[in-house]
Design a protein around this motif. Sequence first.
Motif, PDB file in Angstrom:
ATOM      1  N   THR A 178       0.837  -1.209   0.000  1.00 13.70           N
ATOM      2  CA  THR A 178       0.000   0.000   0.000  1.00 13.70           C
ATOM      3  C   THR A 178       0.869   1.256   0.000  1.00 13.70           C
ATOM      4  N   ILE A 179       1.931   1.217   0.813  1.00 14.75           N
ATOM      5  CA  ILE A 179       2.822   2.375   0.892  1.00 14.75           C
ATOM      6  C   ILE A 179       3.517   2.617  -0.443  1.00 14.75           C
ATOM      7  N   LYS A 180       3.965   1.548  -1.076  1.00  8.88           N
ATOM      8  CA  LYS A 180       4.631   1.705  -2.376  1.00  8.88           C
ATOM      9  C   LYS A 180       3.667   2.330  -3.392  1.00  8.88           C
ATOM     10  N   ALA A 181       2.440   1.847  -3.392  1.00 18.56           N
ATOM     11  CA  ALA A 181       1.450   2.362  -4.347  1.00 18.56           C
ATOM     12  C   ALA A 181       1.146   3.837  -4.074  1.00 18.56           C
ATOM     13  N   ARG A 182       1.052   4.194  -2.795  1.00 18.25           N
ATOM     14  CA  ARG A 182       0.775   5.600  -2.453  1.00 18.25           C
ATOM     15  C   ARG A 182       1.912   6.505  -2.923  1.00 18.25           C
ATOM     16  N   ILE A 183       3.151   6.039  -2.716  1.00 14.89           N
ATOM     17  CA  ILE A 183       4.301   6.855  -3.129  1.00 14.89           C
ATOM     18  C   ILE A 183       4.302   7.004  -4.652  1.00 14.89           C
ATOM     19  N   ARG A 184       4.054   5.902  -5.362  1.00 18.04           N
ATOM     20  CA  ARG A 184       4.060   5.971  -6.829  1.00 18.04           C
ATOM     21  C   ARG A 184       2.979   6.935  -7.331  1.00 18.04           C
ATOM     22  N   ARG A 185       1.767   6.767  -6.822  1.00 11.37           N
ATOM     23  CA  ARG A 185       0.674   7.624  -7.299  1.00 11.37           C
ATOM     24  C   ARG A 185       0.900   9.081  -6.896  1.00 11.37           C
ATOM     25  N   GLY A 186       1.329   9.285  -5.636  1.00 13.42           N
ATOM     26  CA  GLY A 186       1.511  10.649  -5.135  1.00 13.42           C
ATOM     27  C   GLY A 186       2.606  11.385  -5.889  1.00 13.42           C
ATOM     28  N   LEU A 187       3.745  10.719  -6.089  1.00  8.96           N
ATOM     29  CA  LEU A 187       4.852  11.379  -6.767  1.00  8.96           C
ATOM     30  C   LEU A 187       4.525  11.618  -8.240  1.00  8.96           C
ATOM     31  N   GLY A 188       3.826  10.654  -8.845  1.00 13.03           N
ATOM     32  CA  GLY A 188       3.434  10.833 -10.247  1.00 13.03           C
ATOM     33  C   GLY A 188       2.498  12.021 -10.414  1.00 13.03           C
ATOM     34  N   LYS A 189       1.545  12.131  -9.513  1.00 12.76           N
ATOM     35  CA  LYS A 189       0.604  13.246  -9.611  1.00 12.76           C
ATOM     36  C   LYS A 189       1.306  14.579  -9.340  1.00 12.76           C
ATOM     37  N   LEU A 190       2.225  14.570  -8.384  1.00 16.49           N
ATOM     38  CA  LEU A 190       2.966  15.799  -8.083  1.00 16.49           C
ATOM     39  C   LEU A 190       3.793  16.229  -9.299  1.00 16.49           C
ATOM     40  N   ARG A 191       4.417  15.253  -9.949  1.00 10.60           N
ATOM     41  CA  ARG A 191       5.200  15.578 -11.153  1.00 10.60           C
ATOM     42  C   ARG A 191       4.291  16.169 -12.240  1.00 10.60           C
ATOM     43  N   ASP A 192       3.114  15.556 -12.420  1.00  8.82           N
ATOM     44  CA  ASP A 192       2.206  16.069 -13.447  1.00  8.82           C
ATOM     45  C   ASP A 192       1.745  17.482 -13.124  1.00  8.82           C
ATOM     46  N   THR A 193       1.457  17.729 -11.827  1.00 11.19           N
ATOM     47  CA  THR A 193       0.970  19.054 -11.433  1.00 11.19           C
ATOM     48  C   THR A 193       2.054  20.115 -11.576  1.00 11.19           C
ATOM     49  N   LEU A 194       3.287  19.736 -11.212  1.00  5.91           N
ATOM     50  CA  LEU A 194       4.379  20.716 -11.230  1.00  5.91           C
ATOM     51  C   LEU A 194       5.112  20.758 -12.573  1.00  5.91           C
ATOM     52  N   ALA A 195       4.693  19.916 -13.497  1.00  3.93           N
ATOM     53  CA  ALA A 195       5.434  19.782 -14.766  1.00  3.93           C
ATOM     54  C   ALA A 195       5.768  21.118 -15.425  1.00  3.93           C
ATOM     55  N   PRO A 196       4.833  22.081 -15.513  1.00  3.90           N
ATOM     56  CA  PRO A 196       5.183  23.349 -16.177  1.00  3.90           C
ATOM     57  C   PRO A 196       6.303  24.094 -15.470  1.00  3.90           C
TER      58      PRO A 196
ATOM     59  N   ALA B  47      10.323  15.230  -6.877  1.00  2.00           N
ATOM     60  CA  ALA B  47      10.660  14.906  -5.490  1.00  2.00           C
ATOM     61  C   ALA B  47      11.458  16.033  -4.854  1.00  2.00           C
ATOM     62  N   ALA B  48      12.363  16.638  -5.650  1.00  5.62           N
ATOM     63  CA  ALA B  48      13.184  17.729  -5.100  1.00  5.62           C
ATOM     64  C   ALA B  48      12.310  18.896  -4.659  1.00  5.62           C
ATOM     65  N   GLU B  49      11.194  19.089  -5.347  1.00  2.55           N
ATOM     66  CA  GLU B  49      10.313  20.211  -4.993  1.00  2.55           C
ATOM     67  C   GLU B  49       9.667  20.004  -3.620  1.00  2.55           C
ATOM     68  N   ILE B  50       9.601  18.754  -3.168  1.00  2.00           N
ATOM     69  CA  ILE B  50       9.024  18.499  -1.831  1.00  2.00           C
ATOM     70  C   ILE B  50       9.810  19.246  -0.762  1.00  2.00           C
ATOM     71  N   ALA B  51      11.062  19.567  -1.091  1.00  2.00           N
ATOM     72  CA  ALA B  51      11.870  20.331  -0.128  1.00  2.00           C
ATOM     73  C   ALA B  51      11.185  21.629   0.273  1.00  2.00           C
ATOM     74  N   HIS B  52      10.364  22.175  -0.639  1.00  5.06           N
ATOM     75  CA  HIS B  52       9.676  23.437  -0.311  1.00  5.06           C
ATOM     76  C   HIS B  52       8.629  23.261   0.769  1.00  5.06           C
ATOM     77  N   LEU B  53       8.297  22.008   1.112  1.00  6.92           N
ATOM     78  CA  LEU B  53       7.315  21.784   2.185  1.00  6.92           C
ATOM     79  C   LEU B  53       7.935  21.972   3.564  1.00  6.92           C
ATOM     80  N   ALA B  54       9.254  21.996   3.629  1.00  8.38           N
ATOM     81  CA  ALA B  54       9.898  22.218   4.934  1.00  8.38           C
ATOM     82  C   ALA B  54       9.541  23.615   5.432  1.00  8.38           C
ATOM     83  N   PRO B  55       9.317  23.779   6.738  1.00  6.78           N
ATOM     84  CA  PRO B  55       9.033  25.113   7.269  1.00  6.78           C
ATOM     85  C   PRO B  55      10.150  26.072   6.904  1.00  6.78           C
ATOM     86  N   PRO B  56       9.807  27.289   6.468  1.00  6.65           N
ATOM     87  CA  PRO B  56      10.859  28.238   6.067  1.00  6.65           C
ATOM     88  C   PRO B  56      11.861  28.461   7.199  1.00  6.65           C
TER      89      PRO B  56
END
Lengths: 198, 326
Positions: A178-196, B47-56
Motif C-alpha cells: 500500500t505504501i509503495k502504491a501511495r508513493i508511486r501515485r503521489g509522486l506521479g501526480k505531483l510531477r504532473d501538477t508541477l510539470a510546467p 521529489a526535489a520540490e518536496i523540499a519546499h514543504l519544509a518550514p521556512p
Amino acid sequence: MTDAEASRQAEERSSEDAKLLRRMAGGEHDAMAALYERFSRPLYATALHILKDGAEAQDIVHDVFITLWEKAAIYAAERGSAFSWAVTLTRNRSIDRLRSRRRRAELLEQSAPGDLGLQEGNAGTGADETATAADQARVVRAAVATLPPDQKDALELAFFSGLTQQEIAERLREPLGTIKARIRRGLGKLRDTLAPRL
Amino acid sequence: MMDEHQAELAALFALDLLEGAEKTAFEASLAENAELRRHVDGLRAAAAEIAHLAPPAEPPAELKARVLTSVSGRPIARPAPAPLPPLIPFGSLIPWAVAACLAIAALWAGRQSLNLRSENEAMRDQQHLAQVDLTLLRTRMEAERLVRQRQYDDAQQQLAEAGRQTHESRAELARLQGEVAQARQELALAVQQAEAAGRQVAALTVKLKQEGDLAQYKIATLASMLGNSPKAIAVAVWNPMEQEGMLKVSQLAMPASDKDYQLWLIDPQYKSPVSAGIFAMDPATGEAHVKFKTDKAIDTIAKFAISLEAKGGMPEPHGPIVMLSQ
C-alpha cells in the motif's frame, strides 16, 4: 499565472542556475555567492527539517555548496535542474547523518537520560525568504494539497524522515504494498501538477 | 513502454528508497532504457520540490562567509579530457615540447599546491569529526556519570528511608509492648473485679434465694386439742422448695407404750391427709425436735395436724387429733 508563464519562468530560473554553475566551474566566486543566495534558504530549511538541529543543518549546507563548487564543471543540465541536484545532495547527506545519529542515539539511549536534550535542535528563524522562493514554496504546497492525505503523508515521510520503505509502512501502520502504491501515485501526480515549473 | 512495477520502482528510486539487489537491478534497467531514465529524472525533479514543504528557515549570516571562505582555493573537478589530435612531425614539436614540459611542471606544482590544500581541508574535516566524536563521548560519559550519581542518590535516600522506618518500627514495637503489658495488668484487674463481682452475685443470689425461700415457708403453730395437755404447743415449718419441714413440740404428754404421735399435712389436692411420719417425745425435756418429709409431693398446706395412732403409725389417720394448726 498560466502554465505557459509558469513554464517560462521555471525555464528562466533553471537557465540562470545553470549559467551560475558554469561560471562557478570557471572559478568565479561571485557566481558561487549568487547561487548561495538562490539556494541556501530551501536547502537549509530542508536540512533543518530533517535533522532538527541548526548546527548540523549548517554543516550539511556548507558541504553541499562545497560539492557544487567542486563538481560544477561536470554538472549535466540534461539530467535535471541545478536546484534538483542541490536538493538531492542536501537530502541524501542529511538522511545519512540522521541515520548515523540514530545509531549513535540508540547506543547512547541505553545509558543517557532523556533530559540531556540531545535530540533538541536550534530552530532557525526563517521569516525572511526571498519572494521567488516563497512563491515556489506556495506552488508546491498547493500542488501537494491536491493529493489525498494518505499519499501526502507517505511522500513527506519518504522525503524527510530518512526511514526505509518498511519503516514507513510500520510508522503508518499500512501494508508495504500500500505504501509503495501511495508513493508511486503521489509522486506521479505531483510531477504532473508541477510539470510546467520543473 | 513501462509497466506498473517499473513505475513503482522508479518512484521509490527517485526518493532513494530502493536498497540492495532491487536497487542494483533497477540501476541496470536504467542504464539501458532511455525512456525510464527520462521518467526517473522527471520524478526526481518533482521529489526535489518536496523540499519546499519544509518550514521556512533562514540560514545564519555567518554560513555564507564560511562557505565562500571554504571554496576559495579549492580545486574544481574537470570533465574528462577530449581525445588527442593526430601526431605531427617530431622536429617541429621540440619548442612545443619544451613549452609543454614547462606548462606541465607548472600545472604539477599548482596541482601539488591544490592537493596540499585539499589534504589540509580533509585533515580539518577529520579534526572536526574527531571533535564531534569527542563531544559525543564526553556527552555519553556525562550521561553515565549522571545515571550513576542518580542511582547513588536514590540508594542513599532508600537507605535513609529504611533507617528511619527501622527506628519508627522499633519505637512502635516498644509502644505496643507497653500497651500489651498495660492491657495484661488491666485484664488481671478486670479478672479480679469479675471474680469479686461473681462472688458478690453468688452471695446476693444465695441471699435472695434465702429471702425468697423464707417468704415461701409455711409456718404454723399447732394448738392442743386434748384436755390432759392443755399447755402443749407445737410449731411446724414447711419448706416447699426442699419438700421438707421441721416440727418442734413442747409440753405434750408422753403417749402410751403402744401408741405414737403421727404428724399429718392437709393438702387440698389429696382426699386424705398426707403422713409426715411418727415422732417421739424426749422424756427428759418433754419436747420433740423432728425433721420430716412426705412420700407425696405437697403443693399447698392448709393445715398441720398431730394424731395419736397405733405404734408405728398409720397410712391414714384413725386416732384422735391431739394438735391442729390454726
